[in-house]
Scaffold this motif. Sequence first.
Motif, PDB file in Angstrom:
ATOM      1  N   ALA A   1       0.929  -0.933   0.012  1.00  0.00           N
ATOM      2  CA  ALA A   1       0.584   0.122  -0.029  1.00  0.00           C
ATOM      3  C   ALA A   1       1.098   0.994   0.203  1.00  0.00           C
ATOM      4  O   ALA A   1       2.073   1.207   0.971  1.00  0.00           O
ATOM      5  N   LEU A   2       0.100   2.110  -0.625  1.00  0.00           N
ATOM      6  CA  LEU A   2       1.169   3.484  -0.594  1.00  0.00           C
ATOM      7  C   LEU A   2       0.495   4.520   0.219  1.00  0.00           C
ATOM      8  O   LEU A   2       0.223   3.939   1.447  1.00  0.00           O
ATOM      9  N   PRO A   3       2.350   4.670   1.003  1.00  0.00           N
ATOM     10  CA  PRO A   3       2.163   5.177   2.131  1.00  0.00           C
ATOM     11  C   PRO A   3       1.274   7.251   1.875  1.00  0.00           C
ATOM     12  O   PRO A   3       1.120   7.145   1.136  1.00  0.00           O
ATOM     13  N   THR A   4       0.347   7.108   3.442  1.00  0.00           N
ATOM     14  CA  THR A   4      -0.452   8.077   3.672  1.00  0.00           C
ATOM     15  C   THR A   4       0.324   9.082   3.651  1.00  0.00           C
ATOM     16  O   THR A   4       0.789   9.595   4.875  1.00  0.00           O
ATOM     17  N   ILE A   5      -0.176  10.307   3.545  1.00  0.00           N
ATOM     18  CA  ILE A   5       0.094  11.511   3.379  1.00  0.00           C
ATOM     19  C   ILE A   5      -0.540  12.810   4.251  1.00  0.00           C
ATOM     20  O   ILE A   5      -1.671  12.686   4.300  1.00  0.00           O
ATOM     21  N   LYS A   6      -0.586  12.607   5.471  1.00  0.00           N
ATOM     22  CA  LYS A   6      -0.699  13.463   6.290  1.00  0.00           C
ATOM     23  C   LYS A   6      -1.009  14.793   6.352  1.00  0.00           C
ATOM     24  O   LYS A   6      -0.259  15.817   6.175  1.00  0.00           O
ATOM     25  N   LEU A   7      -1.959  15.583   5.990  1.00  0.00           N
ATOM     26  CA  LEU A   7      -2.424  16.891   5.843  1.00  0.00           C
ATOM     27  C   LEU A   7      -3.107  17.654   6.421  1.00  0.00           C
ATOM     28  O   LEU A   7      -3.480  17.134   8.079  1.00  0.00           O
ATOM     29  N   LEU A   8      -2.064  19.160   7.017  1.00  0.00           N
ATOM     30  CA  LEU A   8      -2.891  19.569   8.081  1.00  0.00           C
ATOM     31  C   LEU A   8      -3.144  21.236   7.729  1.00  0.00           C
ATOM     32  O   LEU A   8      -2.965  21.787   6.637  1.00  0.00           O
ATOM     33  N   LEU A   9      -4.925  21.251   6.947  1.00  0.00           N
ATOM     34  CA  LEU A   9      -5.656  22.273   6.394  1.00  0.00           C
ATOM     35  C   LEU A   9      -5.683  23.465   7.110  1.00  0.00           C
ATOM     36  O   LEU A   9      -6.056  23.729   8.365  1.00  0.00           O
ATOM     37  N   ILE A  10      -5.322  24.702   6.245  1.00  0.00           N
ATOM     38  CA  ILE A  10      -5.794  25.949   7.145  1.00  0.00           C
ATOM     39  C   ILE A  10      -6.343  26.742   6.278  1.00  0.00           C
ATOM     40  O   ILE A  10      -6.162  26.755   5.528  1.00  0.00           O
ATOM     41  N   GLY A  11      -7.786  27.668   7.359  1.00  0.00           N
ATOM     42  CA  GLY A  11      -8.753  28.311   6.001  1.00  0.00           C
ATOM     43  C   GLY A  11      -9.514  28.004   6.314  1.00  0.00           C
ATOM     44  O   GLY A  11      -9.808  26.786   7.031  1.00  0.00           O
ATOM     45  N   ASN A  12     -10.412  28.627   5.796  1.00  0.00           N
ATOM     46  CA  ASN A  12     -11.994  28.267   5.754  1.00  0.00           C
ATOM     47  C   ASN A  12     -12.558  28.013   4.462  1.00  0.00           C
ATOM     48  O   ASN A  12     -14.136  28.432   4.495  1.00  0.00           O
ATOM     49  N   ASP A  13     -12.259  28.115   3.473  1.00  0.00           N
ATOM     50  CA  ASP A  13     -12.563  27.985   1.662  1.00  0.00           C
ATOM     51  C   ASP A  13     -13.814  27.066   2.053  1.00  0.00           C
ATOM     52  O   ASP A  13     -13.448  26.462   2.606  1.00  0.00           O
ATOM     53  N   ALA A  14     -14.896  27.006   1.250  1.00  0.00           N
ATOM     54  CA  ALA A  14     -15.154  26.326   1.317  1.00  0.00           C
ATOM     55  C   ALA A  14     -14.833  25.120   0.370  1.00  0.00           C
ATOM     56  O   ALA A  14     -15.887  24.374   0.562  1.00  0.00           O
TER      57      ALA A  14
ATOM     58  N   ILE B   1      -6.552  13.640   6.252  1.00  0.00           N
ATOM     59  CA  ILE B   1      -6.932  14.852   6.868  1.00  0.00           C
ATOM     60  C   ILE B   1      -6.917  14.580   8.290  1.00  0.00           C
ATOM     61  O   ILE B   1      -6.881  13.888   9.402  1.00  0.00           O
ATOM     62  N   SER B   2      -5.599  15.407   9.320  1.00  0.00           N
ATOM     63  CA  SER B   2      -4.986  14.671  10.097  1.00  0.00           C
ATOM     64  C   SER B   2      -5.025  16.356  11.101  1.00  0.00           C
ATOM     65  O   SER B   2      -6.065  15.800  12.437  1.00  0.00           O
ATOM     66  N   PHE B   3      -5.250  17.446  10.783  1.00  0.00           N
ATOM     67  CA  PHE B   3      -5.532  18.836  11.454  1.00  0.00           C
ATOM     68  C   PHE B   3      -6.052  19.736  10.165  1.00  0.00           C
ATOM     69  O   PHE B   3      -5.658  19.787   9.386  1.00  0.00           O
ATOM     70  N   TRP B   4      -7.353  20.105  10.875  1.00  0.00           N
ATOM     71  CA  TRP B   4      -7.728  21.361  10.207  1.00  0.00           C
ATOM     72  C   TRP B   4      -7.878  22.628  10.840  1.00  0.00           C
ATOM     73  O   TRP B   4      -8.923  22.844  11.962  1.00  0.00           O
ATOM     74  N   LEU B   5      -7.228  23.715  10.366  1.00  0.00           N
ATOM     75  CA  LEU B   5      -7.546  25.206  11.428  1.00  0.00           C
ATOM     76  C   LEU B   5      -7.616  25.940  11.185  1.00  0.00           C
ATOM     77  O   LEU B   5      -7.060  27.152   9.546  1.00  0.00           O
TER      78      LEU B   5
END
Length: 314
Positions: free
Chosen positions: A1-14, A33-37
């Motif tokens: 399996a391919l490695p999972t890229i952990k994302l931190l999203l910043i902002g409140n765009d639709a 999606i590991s965290f959404w700021l």
Amino acid sequence: ALPTIKLLLIGNDAEYEELIQQIEKNPQLGYKISFWLKNETEAEMKNLSQIIADNSIDSLVLPLIFKREQGLAQIIFKNISPSLEIINLPQLYERVFQKLPLSSLGEVWFIENISKGKKSIYELIKKIIDIAFSLIVGLILLPLSVIIIFLIKLTSPGGPVIYNQTRVGKNSREFTLYKFRTMIPDAETKGPNWTLPNDSRIIKVGKILRRTHLDEIPQLINILKGNLSLIGPRAESLVLVNIYQKKLPYYKIRYLIKPGITGWAQINYKPSASIEEAYEKLQYDIYYLKNRSFVLDFLIILKTIKYLFVSRLS
């Protein structure tokens, strides 16, 4: 399996909501999606280093507005490291959906990403391929074209065999597009309209021609005349173009390149029957404009063949 890229999203765009749904439904994409700021204020952003460390973040996703926010940009700069990828929202959206989020783009993005002259060698070779393709395929399909002409005359004798319509091409120049007629002779007395499912204006043989796309054979003449390419955005009618240019942002950017018989938007989305659907297709057109290459063109050809010979026969 391919490695999972952990994302931190910043902002409140639709677009983030759309991205989250797509990523959660499709783990094969390789993202999590590991965290959404959501609130990108400087006060919230001060904890950025801790959030990155606590969640083992691989990629930081930023809205384009960060380029104009000096204080927030400085906080991001302090967290730069070789192991942390920093990408903007349109980049992630492009990777996940293979289209571009129109509402997140601006003039600066187009200046940075769309260059008219940088692909001149590609455009020249593509033109040679277009001409060779048109001549070879035109000769092969000549006997079939004669049969189609006979069937149109037989089932709908009151009108011409070839349907002419003014379309808009490269640099917004108007040209006459050729197709085998698939509708009754007076189908567009009130001007061109979106074709709807089970349209009563379509003649019997026209349904077959449309389903197999054989009605588009005369467009090989348009390629030889230099109006069309084999691959590019769809050439729309003048009436629809006037509507789209008023309603859709950055619509005219499509006219930096020649329209095509097939294209990225055509194989990824159904024909437009509303402004909303035209908006969706425009996002695919801009993706093609940014990423056009022989590799992408080859992929479009393969998908078009699959669409014609597999989807239509299933």
